[in-house]
Design a protein around this motif. Structure first.
Motif, PDB file in Angstrom:
ATOM      1  N   ASP A 102       0.851  -1.192   0.000  1.00  0.00           N
ATOM      2  CA  ASP A 102       0.000   0.000   0.000  1.00  0.00           C
ATOM      3  C   ASP A 102       0.885   1.240   0.000  1.00  0.00           C
ATOM      4  OD1 ASP A 102      -1.811   2.049   0.545  1.00  0.00           O
ATOM      5  OD2 ASP A 102      -3.052   0.783   1.811  1.00  0.00           O
ATOM      6  N   GLU A 103       0.728   2.068  -1.009  1.00  0.00           N
ATOM      7  CA  GLU A 103       1.598   3.239  -1.140  1.00  0.00           C
ATOM      8  C   GLU A 103       1.427   4.225   0.014  1.00  0.00           C
ATOM      9  OE1 GLU A 103       3.224   5.072  -5.145  1.00  0.00           O
ATOM     10  OE2 GLU A 103       1.203   5.795  -4.716  1.00  0.00           O
ATOM     11  N   SER A 104       0.289   4.184   0.680  1.00  0.00           N
ATOM     12  CA  SER A 104       0.055   5.074   1.823  1.00  0.00           C
ATOM     13  C   SER A 104       1.127   4.902   2.896  1.00  0.00           C
ATOM     14  CB  SER A 104      -1.331   4.796   2.426  1.00  0.00           C
ATOM     15  OG  SER A 104      -2.355   4.997   1.478  1.00  0.00           O
ATOM     16  N   LEU A 105       1.615   3.674   3.045  1.00  0.00           N
ATOM     17  CA  LEU A 105       2.592   3.382   4.086  1.00  0.00           C
ATOM     18  C   LEU A 105       3.891   4.155   3.907  1.00  0.00           C
ATOM     19  CD1 LEU A 105       2.025  -0.473   4.130  1.00  0.00           C
ATOM     20  CD2 LEU A 105       1.461   1.083   6.008  1.00  0.00           C
ATOM     21  N   PHE A 106       4.236   4.480   2.662  1.00  0.00           N
ATOM     22  CA  PHE A 106       5.493   5.169   2.386  1.00  0.00           C
ATOM     23  C   PHE A 106       5.332   6.686   2.486  1.00  0.00           C
ATOM     24  CE2 PHE A 106       5.380   1.149   0.089  1.00  0.00           C
ATOM     25  CZ  PHE A 106       6.544   0.548   0.531  1.00  0.00           C
ATOM     26  N   GLU A 107       4.119   7.107   2.792  1.00  0.00           N
ATOM     27  CA  GLU A 107       3.832   8.533   2.904  1.00  0.00           C
ATOM     28  C   GLU A 107       3.343   8.911   4.299  1.00  0.00           C
ATOM     29  OE1 GLU A 107       0.961   8.929  -0.191  1.00  0.00           O
ATOM     30  OE2 GLU A 107       2.448   8.827  -1.812  1.00  0.00           O
ATOM     31  N   GLY A 108       3.540   7.999   5.267  1.00  0.00           N
ATOM     32  CA  GLY A 108       3.140   8.270   6.639  1.00  0.00           C
ATOM     33  C   GLY A 108       1.654   8.151   6.893  1.00  0.00           C
ATOM     34  N   ARG A 109       0.912   7.632   5.927  1.00  0.00           N
ATOM     35  CA  ARG A 109      -0.530   7.492   6.085  1.00  0.00           C
ATOM     36  C   ARG A 109      -0.914   6.057   6.425  1.00  0.00           C
ATOM     37  NH1 ARG A 109      -3.061   8.085   1.492  1.00  0.00           N
ATOM     38  NH2 ARG A 109      -1.243   8.078   0.100  1.00  0.00           N
ATOM     39  N   CYS A 110      -2.131   5.888   6.903  1.00  0.00           N
ATOM     40  CA  CYS A 110      -2.600   4.562   7.316  1.00  0.00           C
ATOM     41  C   CYS A 110      -2.910   3.696   6.095  1.00  0.00           C
ATOM     42  CB  CYS A 110      -3.852   4.683   8.171  1.00  0.00           C
ATOM     43  SG  CYS A 110      -3.585   5.574   9.723  1.00  0.00           S
ATOM     44  N   PRO A 111      -2.680   2.397   6.221  1.00  0.00           N
ATOM     45  CA  PRO A 111      -2.983   1.496   5.099  1.00  0.00           C
ATOM     46  C   PRO A 111      -4.486   1.271   4.985  1.00  0.00           C
ATOM     47  CG  PRO A 111      -2.289   0.228   7.004  1.00  0.00           C
ATOM     48  CD  PRO A 111      -2.108   1.685   7.370  1.00  0.00           C
ATOM     49  N   SER A 112      -4.891   0.853   3.796  1.00  0.00           N
ATOM     50  CA  SER A 112      -6.290   0.464   3.608  1.00  0.00           C
ATOM     51  C   SER A 112      -6.536  -0.853   4.340  1.00  0.00           C
ATOM     52  CB  SER A 112      -6.604   0.305   2.117  1.00  0.00           C
ATOM     53  OG  SER A 112      -6.420   1.534   1.447  1.00  0.00           O
ATOM     54  N   ILE A 113      -7.686  -0.947   4.979  1.00  0.00           N
ATOM     55  CA  ILE A 113      -8.008  -2.117   5.794  1.00  0.00           C
ATOM     56  C   ILE A 113      -9.063  -2.970   5.094  1.00  0.00           C
ATOM     57  CG2 ILE A 113      -8.903  -2.869   8.033  1.00  0.00           C
ATOM     58  CD1 ILE A 113      -7.814  -0.316   9.216  1.00  0.00           C
ATOM     59  N   SER A 114      -8.934  -4.282   5.270  1.00  0.00           N
ATOM     60  CA  SER A 114      -9.869  -5.251   4.679  1.00  0.00           C
ATOM     61  C   SER A 114      -9.989  -5.030   3.169  1.00  0.00           C
ATOM     62  CB  SER A 114     -11.241  -5.158   5.356  1.00  0.00           C
ATOM     63  OG  SER A 114     -11.134  -5.446   6.737  1.00  0.00           O
ATOM     64  N   LEU A 115      -8.864  -5.150   2.487  1.00  0.00           N
ATOM     65  CA  LEU A 115      -8.838  -4.946   1.043  1.00  0.00           C
ATOM     66  C   LEU A 115      -9.755  -5.924   0.337  1.00  0.00           C
ATOM     67  CD1 LEU A 115      -5.003  -4.478   0.435  1.00  0.00           C
ATOM     68  CD2 LEU A 115      -6.745  -2.719   0.722  1.00  0.00           C
ATOM     69  N   ASN A 116     -10.438  -5.416  -0.662  1.00  0.00           N
ATOM     70  CA  ASN A 116     -11.378  -6.237  -1.422  1.00  0.00           C
ATOM     71  C   ASN A 116     -11.179  -5.945  -2.897  1.00  0.00           C
ATOM     72  OD1 ASN A 116     -13.525  -7.592  -2.541  1.00  0.00           O
ATOM     73  ND2 ASN A 116     -15.004  -6.917  -0.998  1.00  0.00           N
ATOM     74  N   PHE A 117     -10.809  -6.972  -3.657  1.00  0.00           N
ATOM     75  CA  PHE A 117     -10.558  -6.783  -5.081  1.00  0.00           C
ATOM     76  C   PHE A 117     -11.671  -7.388  -5.934  1.00  0.00           C
ATOM     77  CE2 PHE A 117      -6.320  -6.713  -3.129  1.00  0.00           C
ATOM     78  CZ  PHE A 117      -5.887  -5.479  -3.584  1.00  0.00           C
ATOM     79  N   THR A 124      -6.511 -11.093  -7.422  1.00  0.00           N
ATOM     80  CA  THR A 124      -6.934 -11.636  -6.131  1.00  0.00           C
ATOM     81  C   THR A 124      -5.709 -11.719  -5.231  1.00  0.00           C
ATOM     82  OG1 THR A 124      -6.599 -13.906  -6.918  1.00  0.00           O
ATOM     83  CG2 THR A 124      -8.843 -13.011  -7.056  1.00  0.00           C
ATOM     84  N   ILE A 125      -5.924 -11.692  -3.918  1.00  0.00           N
ATOM     85  CA  ILE A 125      -4.802 -11.867  -2.997  1.00  0.00           C
ATOM     86  C   ILE A 125      -4.321 -13.313  -3.085  1.00  0.00           C
ATOM     87  CG2 ILE A 125      -4.103 -11.829  -0.574  1.00  0.00           C
ATOM     88  CD1 ILE A 125      -6.020  -9.541  -0.126  1.00  0.00           C
ATOM     89  N   ALA A 126      -3.042 -13.491  -3.302  1.00  0.00           N
ATOM     90  CA  ALA A 126      -2.479 -14.821  -3.531  1.00  0.00           C
ATOM     91  C   ALA A 126      -2.420 -15.644  -2.254  1.00  0.00           C
ATOM     92  CB  ALA A 126      -1.075 -14.680  -4.123  1.00  0.00           C
ATOM     93  N   PRO A 127      -2.416 -16.978  -2.385  1.00  0.00           N
ATOM     94  CA  PRO A 127      -2.302 -17.863  -1.219  1.00  0.00           C
ATOM     95  C   PRO A 127      -1.003 -17.677  -0.445  1.00  0.00           C
ATOM     96  CG  PRO A 127      -3.064 -19.085  -3.141  1.00  0.00           C
ATOM     97  CD  PRO A 127      -2.635 -17.732  -3.633  1.00  0.00           C
TER      98      PRO A 127
END
Length: 253
Positions: A102-117, A124-127
């Protein structure tokens, strides 16, 4: 008269010779999609990145619409999915996965939670990725977290997220959601070798699905480069002479 005739002949020969190389030059789309992906003026970045990815110096006919990459600050590749900007860490084209964070992490911001694609059929999130539960704790002095991470929310407020070894036993805190991490990283995190922030910035694996995968394999076997028609987006096999529908040198295509 002879001088005029000689001049005309020399001019005709010059025009013919100038035209000959173009007849035998490689197709422009074929050459463009063979070129390595570059991000900024520096050295080649991730030279093996090919179809279905495109962007930066690779035109849209080098890939599929959903796989556009952007170059940020002349050094980082980013992939935007459902309004989520992901920094690309590495590619595994053979297994059709890529590691992103999550690019937010490199900018001091909070990550997105419960990602849904679910909004895209391509990713899809890989195994090879697992999930970590995130909590907020009204009275943090009353708990013993495994790790915590303070970041800035989209509204500018600061918040601290907490994680625990056994999330089921945490009664003083409220679960907000979960975030993906690499399976290989999760073990080090649970052994306190990494902080929560360190684990998150290492990213997670996304699996992607290529439309026309069989057609692409056939194109590659025929010496072509997989691509697409720039307007319709339908599969095209980009070949040395010109684009073909499926394979190079197919008659009638």
């Amino acid at each position: 008269m002879k001088t005029t005739t000689s001049f005309i002949l020399r001019f005709a020969v010059a025009v013919f010779l100038a035209a000959v190389p173009s007849c035998f030059s490689a197709d422009e789309q074929y050459e463009g999609c063979l070129a390595p992906l570059r991000c900024g003026p520096g050295p080649t970045l991730l030279p093996n990145v090919t179809y279905p990815f495109w962007g930066v110096n690779k035109p849209n006919y080098c890939g599929q619409t959903e796989f556009q990459l952007s170059c940020k600050n002349n050094q980082n590749l980013t992939l935007v999915l459902t309004n989520l900007s992901l920094q690309v860490i590495s590619f595994d084209l053979e297994n059709q996965t890529l590691t992103v964070a999550d690019e937010s992490l490199f900018e001091g911001r909070c990550p997105s939670i419960s990602l849904n694609f679910t909004g895209t059929n391509q990713f899809t999130i890989a195994p090879t990725s697992k999930k970590i539960d995130l909590f907020i704790c009204p009275a943090p002095e009353m708990v013993n977290p495994l790790s915590s991470f303070t970041c800035r929310k989209s509204n500018g407020d600061m918040v601290t997220y907490y994680t625990f070894k056994t999330s089921d036993s945490v009664t003083e805190c409220v679960k907000l959601g979960e975030v993906p991490v690499l399976s290989s990283v999760l073990d080090d995190f649970q052994r306190s070798r990494l902080t929560l922030e360190e684990a998150l910035v290492k990213g997670f694996d996304l699996r992607y699905n290529i439309r026309d995968g069989r057609s692409c394999r056939g194109c590659l076997d025929s010496g072509g480069v997989c691509g697409s028609e720039s307007v319709s987006g339908s599969f095209h096999c980009l070949c040395y002479d010109r684009p073909h529908a499926f394979r190079c040198y197919d008659k009638g295509e």
